[in-house]
Design a protein around this motif. Sequence first.
Motif, PDB file in Angstrom:
ATOM      1  N   GLN A  57      40.832  67.417  10.150  1.00 19.14           N
ATOM      2  CA  GLN A  57      41.836  66.652  10.887  1.00 19.14           C
ATOM      3  C   GLN A  57      42.512  65.586  10.018  1.00 19.14           C
ATOM      4  OE1 GLN A  57      39.356  65.474  14.267  1.00 19.14           O
ATOM      5  NE2 GLN A  57      40.409  67.022  15.490  1.00 19.14           N
ATOM      6  N   THR A  58      42.455  65.768   8.684  1.00 18.66           N
ATOM      7  CA  THR A  58      43.053  64.788   7.789  1.00 18.66           C
ATOM      8  C   THR A  58      44.492  65.108   7.412  1.00 18.66           C
ATOM      9  OG1 THR A  58      42.244  65.906   5.793  1.00 18.66           O
ATOM     10  CG2 THR A  58      40.788  64.250   6.794  1.00 18.66           C
ATOM     11  N   GLY A  59      44.985  66.274   7.808  1.00 19.18           N
ATOM     12  CA  GLY A  59      46.354  66.649   7.480  1.00 19.18           C
ATOM     13  C   GLY A  59      46.802  67.840   8.300  1.00 19.18           C
ATOM     14  N   MET A  60      48.071  68.160   8.204  1.00 19.26           N
ATOM     15  CA  MET A  60      48.671  69.179   9.054  1.00 19.26           C
ATOM     16  C   MET A  60      48.263  70.614   8.722  1.00 19.26           C
ATOM     17  SD  MET A  60      50.223  67.970  11.525  1.00 19.26           S
ATOM     18  CE  MET A  60      51.328  66.793  12.230  1.00 19.26           C
ATOM     19  N   MET A  61      47.605  70.870   7.614  1.00 19.60           N
ATOM     20  CA  MET A  61      47.187  72.236   7.309  1.00 19.60           C
ATOM     21  C   MET A  61      45.751  72.500   7.748  1.00 19.60           C
ATOM     22  SD  MET A  61      49.909  73.628   6.446  1.00 19.60           S
ATOM     23  CE  MET A  61      49.267  75.262   6.160  1.00 19.60           C
ATOM     24  N   GLY A  62      45.201  71.611   8.557  1.00 15.97           N
ATOM     25  CA  GLY A  62      43.881  71.828   9.149  1.00 15.97           C
ATOM     26  C   GLY A  62      44.041  72.127  10.622  1.00 15.97           C
ATOM     27  N   TYR A  63      43.539  71.242  11.422  1.00 12.06           N
ATOM     28  CA  TYR A  63      43.547  71.378  12.877  1.00 12.06           C
ATOM     29  C   TYR A  63      44.950  71.186  13.444  1.00 12.06           C
ATOM     30  CZ  TYR A  63      41.942  70.363  17.660  1.00 12.06           C
ATOM     31  OH  TYR A  63      41.721  70.377  19.006  1.00 12.06           O
ATOM     32  N   SER A  64      45.298  71.956  14.479  1.00 19.88           N
ATOM     33  CA  SER A  64      46.582  71.773  15.170  1.00 19.88           C
ATOM     34  C   SER A  64      46.339  71.194  16.555  1.00 19.88           C
ATOM     35  CB  SER A  64      47.331  73.104  15.284  1.00 19.88           C
ATOM     36  OG  SER A  64      47.791  73.525  14.030  1.00 19.88           O
ATOM     37  N   TYR A  65      47.208  70.305  16.957  1.00 23.54           N
ATOM     38  CA  TYR A  65      47.067  69.561  18.209  1.00 23.54           C
ATOM     39  C   TYR A  65      48.049  70.072  19.254  1.00 23.54           C
ATOM     40  CZ  TYR A  65      44.595  66.351  15.131  1.00 23.54           C
ATOM     41  OH  TYR A  65      43.716  65.812  14.228  1.00 23.54           O
ATOM     42  N   SER A  66      47.589  70.172  20.487  1.00 22.19           N
ATOM     43  CA  SER A  66      48.463  70.634  21.569  1.00 22.19           C
ATOM     44  C   SER A  66      49.214  69.449  22.166  1.00 22.19           C
ATOM     45  CB  SER A  66      47.649  71.371  22.645  1.00 22.19           C
ATOM     46  OG  SER A  66      46.617  70.547  23.126  1.00 22.19           O
ATOM     47  N   SER A  67      50.136  68.922  21.356  1.00 22.71           N
ATOM     48  CA  SER A  67      50.957  67.782  21.758  1.00 22.71           C
ATOM     49  C   SER A  67      52.322  67.921  21.095  1.00 22.71           C
ATOM     50  CB  SER A  67      50.299  66.472  21.329  1.00 22.71           C
ATOM     51  OG  SER A  67      51.144  65.382  21.586  1.00 22.71           O
ATOM     52  N   SER A  68      53.374  67.659  21.839  1.00 30.39           N
ATOM     53  CA  SER A  68      54.705  67.846  21.273  1.00 30.39           C
ATOM     54  C   SER A  68      55.100  66.769  20.269  1.00 30.39           C
ATOM     55  CB  SER A  68      55.754  67.939  22.383  1.00 30.39           C
ATOM     56  OG  SER A  68      55.827  66.727  23.085  1.00 30.39           O
ATOM     57  N   ASP A  69      54.543  65.582  20.380  1.00 32.57           N
ATOM     58  CA  ASP A  69      54.994  64.498  19.507  1.00 32.57           C
ATOM     59  C   ASP A  69      53.887  63.825  18.702  1.00 32.57           C
ATOM     60  OD1 ASP A  69      57.643  64.813  20.211  1.00 32.57           O
ATOM     61  OD2 ASP A  69      57.527  63.424  21.866  1.00 32.57           O
ATOM     62  N   SER A  70      52.743  64.428  18.606  1.00 41.55           N
ATOM     63  CA  SER A  70      51.668  63.818  17.828  1.00 41.55           C
ATOM     64  C   SER A  70      50.708  64.887  17.351  1.00 41.55           C
ATOM     65  CB  SER A  70      50.940  62.769  18.678  1.00 41.55           C
ATOM     66  OG  SER A  70      50.279  63.392  19.762  1.00 41.55           O
ATOM     67  N   PRO A  71      49.923  64.571  16.338  1.00 40.89           N
ATOM     68  CA  PRO A  71      49.937  63.289  15.631  1.00 40.89           C
ATOM     69  C   PRO A  71      51.063  63.247  14.604  1.00 40.89           C
ATOM     70  CG  PRO A  71      48.314  64.710  14.650  1.00 40.89           C
ATOM     71  CD  PRO A  71      48.907  65.472  15.812  1.00 40.89           C
ATOM     72  N   VAL A  72      51.432  62.055  14.241  1.00 38.53           N
ATOM     73  CA  VAL A  72      52.416  61.865  13.193  1.00 38.53           C
ATOM     74  C   VAL A  72      51.621  61.702  11.891  1.00 38.53           C
ATOM     75  CG1 VAL A  72      54.264  60.399  12.305  1.00 38.53           C
ATOM     76  CG2 VAL A  72      54.080  60.832  14.772  1.00 38.53           C
ATOM     77  N   MET A  73      51.523  62.791  11.146  1.00 37.12           N
ATOM     78  CA  MET A  73      50.791  62.774   9.872  1.00 37.12           C
ATOM     79  C   MET A  73      51.402  63.793   8.945  1.00 37.12           C
ATOM     80  SD  MET A  73      47.209  64.901  10.518  1.00 37.12           S
ATOM     81  CE  MET A  73      46.454  63.766  11.629  1.00 37.12           C
ATOM     82  N   CYS A  74      50.960  63.745   7.704  1.00 31.25           N
ATOM     83  CA  CYS A  74      51.493  64.656   6.707  1.00 31.25           C
ATOM     84  C   CYS A  74      50.412  65.623   6.246  1.00 31.25           C
ATOM     85  CB  CYS A  74      52.100  63.862   5.551  1.00 31.25           C
ATOM     86  SG  CYS A  74      53.546  62.878   6.045  1.00 31.25           S
ATOM     87  N   PHE A  75      50.412  65.956   4.996  1.00 28.83           N
ATOM     88  CA  PHE A  75      49.471  66.904   4.418  1.00 28.83           C
ATOM     89  C   PHE A  75      48.519  66.148   3.516  1.00 28.83           C
ATOM     90  CE2 PHE A  75      53.587  68.907   5.126  1.00 28.83           C
ATOM     91  CZ  PHE A  75      53.232  69.927   5.991  1.00 28.83           C
ATOM     92  N   ASN A  76      47.335  66.716   3.319  1.00 32.81           N
ATOM     93  CA  ASN A  76      46.400  66.053   2.396  1.00 32.81           C
ATOM     94  C   ASN A  76      46.313  66.815   1.111  1.00 32.81           C
ATOM     95  OD1 ASN A  76      45.045  68.278   3.355  1.00 32.81           O
ATOM     96  ND2 ASN A  76      43.257  67.172   4.076  1.00 32.81           N
TER      97      ASN A  76
END
Length: 175
Positions: free
Chosen positions: A156-175
């Motif tokens: 859960q440290t970046g967008m290429m791991g876990y995906s969230y079922s939310s349209s506007d979050s989390p606001v994060m980048c890649f690790n």
Amino acid sequence: DATTFTQTALSNSVFGNNADGNGADSVNLKSQYAECSHGQLNFVEAAGRNNNGNIIENGSVTVTVDTLTSEGDGTMRNAITTQLSNMFGISASSLADHVMYCLPPNTMSGIAYAYINSWNSVYSNEWCTYVSGQMHEIGHNIGLAHSNEAGTYRDQTGMMGYSYSSSDSPVMCFN
């Protein structure tokens, strides 16, 4: 069957362009890639195109196919690819650098998938509107692999791991 979102709502979710008239979606694929790349990677809407009444508008188009959701995502994906080619007279991969297919509910067992270093990503219904799913799958299209800090799909440290079922979050980048 169809997706539960309108073409304009999907466009707004990806580009933040207020295509649906409900206000610009401020956290979207375009805004997050621009932020994460410090303005070096910018997604723009596919050029408007009208071919015999088939219209790409605000970077999106509705495609109708004679495929049942019970036939599965592979059959549906292939039918969409063929129909896009028929609609516009060119290969689907020539319409834009990245093409997202939003499938109706119950077409696929997973949430989304994409091809590495490719043009196509495929989403199960509402996952087309979830920014983490969008960024993750387009990440594969641009050559990124899964992050595995805690195991595939658990990081859960970046967008290429876990995906969230939310349209506007989390606001994060890649690790």
